[in-house]
Design a protein around this motif. Sequence first.
Motif, PDB file in Angstrom:
ATOM      1  N   UNK A  54       0.830  -1.203   0.000  1.00 30.18           N
ATOM      2  CA  UNK A  54       0.000   0.000   0.000  1.00 30.18           C
ATOM      3  C   UNK A  54       0.861   1.249   0.000  1.00 30.18           C
ATOM      4  N   UNK A  55       1.883   1.273   0.841  1.00 34.40           N
ATOM      5  CA  UNK A  55       2.790   2.417   0.876  1.00 34.40           C
ATOM      6  C   UNK A  55       3.499   2.592  -0.456  1.00 34.40           C
ATOM      7  N   UNK A  56       3.855   1.481  -1.060  1.00 36.70           N
ATOM      8  CA  UNK A  56       4.552   1.525  -2.338  1.00 36.70           C
ATOM      9  C   UNK A  56       3.690   2.117  -3.431  1.00 36.70           C
ATOM     10  N   UNK A  57       2.414   1.762  -3.467  1.00 34.73           N
ATOM     11  CA  UNK A  57       1.522   2.251  -4.517  1.00 34.73           C
ATOM     12  C   UNK A  57       1.069   3.687  -4.278  1.00 34.73           C
ATOM     13  N   UNK A  58       0.968   4.094  -3.027  1.00 34.04           N
ATOM     14  CA  UNK A  58       0.442   5.429  -2.724  1.00 34.04           C
ATOM     15  C   UNK A  58       1.535   6.493  -2.684  1.00 34.04           C
ATOM     16  N   UNK A  59       2.673   6.150  -2.070  1.00 34.80           N
ATOM     17  CA  UNK A  59       3.707   7.155  -1.857  1.00 34.80           C
ATOM     18  C   UNK A  59       4.920   6.985  -2.759  1.00 34.80           C
TER      19      UNK A  59
END
Length: 304
Positions: free
Chosen positions: A290-295
């Motif tokens: 999730x962090x990879x896709x959002x940030x």
Amino acid sequence: MAERYIQQGYPKRLVLRFARIPRSTYYYHKKQEGQQVESVKSEGRAIPGYSLKQDGTKVSDEQVKEWLLEGIEGEVYAYGYRKLTLFLRRTHGLCIDKKKVYRLCKEMAILRSQRQKQTFYRKKLARNCIITGSNQLFETDIKYGYIAGEDRFFFIQSVLDVYDRSVIAYPCEAKDASRTVQQALFKRQLFELDARPVLRSDNGPQFTAHHFTQACEALGIVHERISPRTPNMNAHIEAFHRILEDECLARYEFLSYTEAYQVVSECIRFYNERRIHSSICDLATQEFYVVLTERKFAIKEVRV
């Protein structure tokens, strides 16, 4: 011009070739004009009805057929027309070729059925590469566990993303390996994208089957297999299965398939949602994804 030379007696085939006129075009126009179309099919020589022995003696085709029937009723039952030709030459001294033997066998309806040609799919070997993001390389393998209460084994096929370490699909059956891959693509919502991940596996029978190869082609993904005795090229899925063995399968004695399915599913959910992974900044795999896709957060490239 070409028609004039043809009427003068020059070979029709030669005239049309020099005039660069296709024969089909020539005969089409002849038919349209209502003229009689000459047959270009050679009738060939008449069938002589006999064969010669090495000493020049004539042997009728009926006698040859009798020898063929005697042969296939005896020791040369399994011979095809090519070996039957050698049989006639060596046993009866005939000067005969395989084309004539084929014709005689066909007339008597004794030709053996031809074997179906098997289609072999070219194997794509896994190569060393660099992974810089999720959904670039998936690894899949099969792990088995034991159900003591039912005295049988059950199988777990896992599909793991090499970059973010997430176990995307993990059915506890290996009946249809391609369905697991399809489930992984669906969970990552990759069907609408042109770029599909590469799928890496070992050389197990589920992954070398023609059905699995055809399914991968239909799904638009490249399936590559590691070389024999090189599990290091499938290291991430092997490491996960080691974790699954130590933290789940070795700790429980399952009494039923239902219990095994529930325990394994809960263990994999813990692995994805809460287990700390040092290789991805001490985050859980789903949290890291999730962090990879959002940030646009990233770790260093992965070399496999």
